[in-house]
Design an enzyme around this catalytic site. Structure first.
Site, PDB file in Angstrom:
ATOM      1  N   GLY A   8       0.802  -1.224   0.000  1.00 39.55           N
ATOM      2  CA  GLY A   8       0.000   0.000   0.000  1.00 39.55           C
ATOM      3  C   GLY A   8       0.829   1.266   0.000  1.00 39.55           C
ATOM      4  O   GLY A   8       0.565   2.195  -0.780  1.00 39.55           O
TER       5      GLY A   8
ATOM      6  N   SER B 117      11.938 -15.747  13.207  1.00 41.95           N
ATOM      7  CA  SER B 117      12.220 -15.751  11.777  1.00 41.95           C
ATOM      8  C   SER B 117      12.693 -17.105  11.254  1.00 41.95           C
ATOM      9  O   SER B 117      13.465 -17.813  11.897  1.00 41.95           O
ATOM     10  CB  SER B 117      13.298 -14.702  11.473  1.00 41.95           C
ATOM     11  OG  SER B 117      13.745 -14.832  10.143  1.00 41.95           O
TER      12      SER B 117
ATOM     13  N   ARG C 297       8.137 -24.178   4.482  1.00 38.51           N
ATOM     14  CA  ARG C 297       7.429 -24.034   5.743  1.00 38.51           C
ATOM     15  C   ARG C 297       6.366 -25.102   5.967  1.00 38.51           C
ATOM     16  O   ARG C 297       6.185 -25.592   7.076  1.00 38.51           O
ATOM     17  CB  ARG C 297       6.795 -22.643   5.815  1.00 38.51           C
ATOM     18  CG  ARG C 297       7.822 -21.545   5.916  1.00 38.51           C
ATOM     19  CD  ARG C 297       7.202 -20.174   5.815  1.00 38.51           C
ATOM     20  NE  ARG C 297       8.217 -19.138   5.990  1.00 38.51           N
ATOM     21  CZ  ARG C 297       7.982 -17.846   5.913  1.00 38.51           C
ATOM     22  NH1 ARG C 297       6.758 -17.421   5.639  1.00 38.51           N
ATOM     23  NH2 ARG C 297       8.947 -16.976   6.093  1.00 38.51           N
TER      24      ARG C 297
ATOM     25  N   LEU D 181       7.630 -10.016   1.283  1.00 35.57           N
ATOM     26  CA  LEU D 181       8.090  -8.640   1.108  1.00 35.57           C
ATOM     27  C   LEU D 181       8.411  -8.376  -0.359  1.00 35.57           C
ATOM     28  O   LEU D 181       8.180  -7.280  -0.866  1.00 35.57           O
ATOM     29  CB  LEU D 181       9.329  -8.369   1.963  1.00 35.57           C
ATOM     30  CG  LEU D 181       9.185  -8.542   3.486  1.00 35.57           C
ATOM     31  CD1 LEU D 181      10.452  -8.056   4.192  1.00 35.57           C
ATOM     32  CD2 LEU D 181       7.981  -7.787   4.011  1.00 35.57           C
TER      33      LEU D 181
END
Length: 639
Positions: free
Chosen positions: A46, A285, A331, A442
């Site tokens: 955004g 992380s 993951r 990201l």
């Protein structure tokens, strides 16, 4: 809106984006000033979109429910951001990044969109570096990288364990530049409550001022949703407590198809639940798996301190089961492996729902200072939460709800099935298939905001230059605001005894138990019954103090939980419909003899795009066929 048109350009994969940009319509600078765009959300997608569109000369109105754009949830990302720079000369390339994402998503994503995301990744790193993001550097001053799960190269750029925060500060600075120039008008502490359509096109929103309770109308020629995912359906998740799905869900109920809702990622590296009073879980992380080794005792119920268990009595189960990737498997694979060990009785801690993440060997080989330089703030955070010094004894971790690969269906231009409504970042479905590789969030969010949307939205707005400024006095705004006020009043008028958080917590437990890391038909059908029973109770016994025309955080929560009841029904329906295992969607009925996901490519190589048909009516399923012309669909193996 019937047939789905992905608008993927023709031609070779590596030339599609170049070809698109060369043939897309443009808007000249004088006309851009006449066009207004609403952007909802100020995370990396955004804030990136707002600053890029402002720089182009559009008039942008940006909204966030936080008190400052810099509090968007992108701030919480820790480990890094991917790009195919190949600074390590270890064989990386745009194609390799593209292939790793396609494979990591278990071949349930579009080739064209994924390749483009990989293609613009290098521009993202250059841009953030120019903005002053302090990426880690090696001794010679070159940007440093590390590895993440599901890959065999080092392509993840990072800033210690706070990459999201540093990138968001960079995006915040570029956003502030446009605010200062007058190209962007910022509206903090606003929540979008509905989308306004005029002649079938997105023309504005109805928002609530969260400080005053005032209902506001805002108009524009196009609306961009950059509102993140819906991982908080599990109540306990790695997301910020206020992260929610309401903006996307309101758009869905106005005609935007919702794609692959059952594709929800469970992150393997989280601090286990400490007590029943928690409102969220904390992410550690994935980058820690570069140097930390995951293990459990070889003996069931072994309660000795981890440091007292000798090497030969430790089961490094990821290294044992997946020798090619070891601790850096994707993951979904790591999460299911941890659950399997704990369910089999090898888990640690009082609950038995945890495994060790051990840095003993890395510290011995590299030295404590090296580990501290890479992960120091993460170790400090873990000690603050648990009291455990991870330099001296292993961290304890367990999977938790995290990222949602599902989201609003978008075409190659990132437009939903509603003309003029765009969805970027985690709020859309487009780039990750059934599982997202670490550090690609990201990358995708930034790429969508800074480099993709600013090139695709022109193609739509070029035909809108003769449309005068939209008036909020139009009857469509009047009618939508009336609906919003009625829905708020409906919530306020229940006058029951239970608060919204209590319902959210129970809903999250239903979802975690029946539609979490593993699913089966019996559990999913049970979940549908339990969700509907709890929803009926919600609408009979919800209590919201105060009024909707004032500061009222309980009302905010209640509206979001009401949307979650509807979204979870669709999510479970989608999971029931997809009779296969792929990526993070693991149906126990569909697995290989050694417990890995078993896809059904003949029947389910498609994007499931669901159309809302009305209150209490079943959704209609639309299928976008996935074609793989540049990669071969294979059994996804990390062994």
């Amino acid at each position: 809106m019937g047939k789905l048109n992905s608008k993927i350009p023709d031609g070779p994969l590596a030339q599609k984006w170049t070809k698109y940009k060369a043939s897309a319509k443009l808007v000249n600078p004088a006309n851009k000033k006449k066009l207004e765009i609403i952007v909802i959300g100020t995370g990396l997608s955004g804030a990136g979109a707002s600053s890029a569109l402002g720089e182009l000369g559009y008039s942008v109105k940006t909204f966030c429910y936080q008190d400052s754009p810099r509090r968007a949830h992108s701030v919480a990302a820790q480990g890094g951001i991917n790009a195919a720079k190949n600074y390590q000369s270890d064989g990386d390339s745009v194609y390799r990044l593209f292939y790793d994402m396609i494979k990591g998503g278990d071949f349930r994503a579009r080739e064209g969109n994924v390749y483009r995301a990989a293609e613009v990744s290098n521009e993202v790193i250059d841009h953030y570096t120019a903005l002053g993001v302090p990426f880690a550097r090696d001794y010679g001053g070159t940007l440093d990288t590390r590895s993440f799960g599901g890959v065999q190269v080092s392509r993840t750029f990072y800033s210690s364990g706070q990459t999201g925060q540093q990138c968001l500060l960079g995006a915040y600075s570029s956003l502030n530049r446009q605010i200062k120039k007058g190209n962007v008008t910022m509206f903090p502490r606003r929540e979008m409550l509905d989308l306004v359509l005029i002649d079938g096109k997105a023309r504005g929103i109805i928002a609530r001022n969260l400080l005053t309770g005032e209902i506001e109308r805002h108009a524009a020629h196009a609306v961009v949703l950059a509102t993140g995912g819906y991982g908080t359906i599990y109540y306990l998740s790695t997301l910020a407590v206020n992260s929610n799905a309401s903006a996307a869900w309101k758009a869905h109920k106005k005609g935007a198809f919702f794609a692959n809702p059952s594709f929800v990622q469970i992150h393997p590296t989280c601090v286990p639940q400490l007590n029943e009073f928690q409102s969220k879980l904390t992410l550690m992380s994935e980058s820690l798996r570069n140097d930390g080794r995951v293990w459990v005792p070889k003996t069931k119920g072994d309660t000795r301190p981890a440091n007292d268990i000798p090497e030969e009595e430790r089961d490094y189960y990821l290294e044992r089961r997946y020798p090619a990737f070891g601790n850096l498997v994707p993951r979904d694979v790591a999460s299911r492996a941890a659950k399997e060990r704990c369910d089999a009785g090898f888990g640690i801690g009082e609950t038995g729902l945890a495994v060790n993440l051990d840095f003993r060997d890395a510290i011995k080989k590299q030295g404590k200072k090296s580990i501290e330089n890479k992960y120091g703030n993460l170790f400090e955070m873990y000690k603050t939460i648990t009291g455990i010094d991870s330099y001296e004894e292993p961290m304890r971790i367990y999977p938790a709800g995290h990222y949602t690969m599902g989201g609003l269906w978008v075409d190659y231009e990132l437009m939903t099935t509603i003309p003029g409504l765009y969805s970027i970042g985690e709020s859309n479905f487009s780039d990750h298939g059934a599982n997202r590789l670490g550090a690609s969030s990201l990358m995708q969010a930034s790429g969508d905001g800074y480099f993709i949307l600013p090139n695709t939205i022109n193609n739509y707005l070029a035909d809108e230059i003769r449309v005068p400024k939209i008036s909020t006095d139009r009857p469509e705004f009047e009618a939508t605001e009336k609906e919003v006020r009625e829905s708020l009043q409906k919530l306020m008028s229940i006058k029951g005894k239970q608060n919204a958080a209590s319902f959210h917590k129970r809903l999250g437990k239903i979802m975690w138990d029946n539609c979490g890391m593993v699913r089966n038909e019996e559990g999913l059908k049970k979940a549908l019954v339990l969700i509907n029973e709890l929803k009926d109770e919600f609408w009979k016994d919800l209590n919201i103090p105060g009024a909707y025309s004032e500061l009222n955080m309980e009302l905010e929560k209640a509206g979001r939980v009401a949307d979650y009841f509807e979204l979870t029904e669709l999510l479970v329906t989608d999971a029931l419909n997809r009779k296969e295992s792929c990526g993070a969607h693991f149906r126990e009925e569909y697995q290989t003899p050694d417990g890995e996901a078993l896809r059904n490519d003949e029947e389910f190589t498609y994007v499931a795009a669901w159309e809302y048909t009305g209150e209490g009516k079943p959704h209609i399923l639309h299928k976008e066929e996935l074609k793989f012309e540049d990669v071969e669909m294979k059994i996804r193996s990390y062994k």
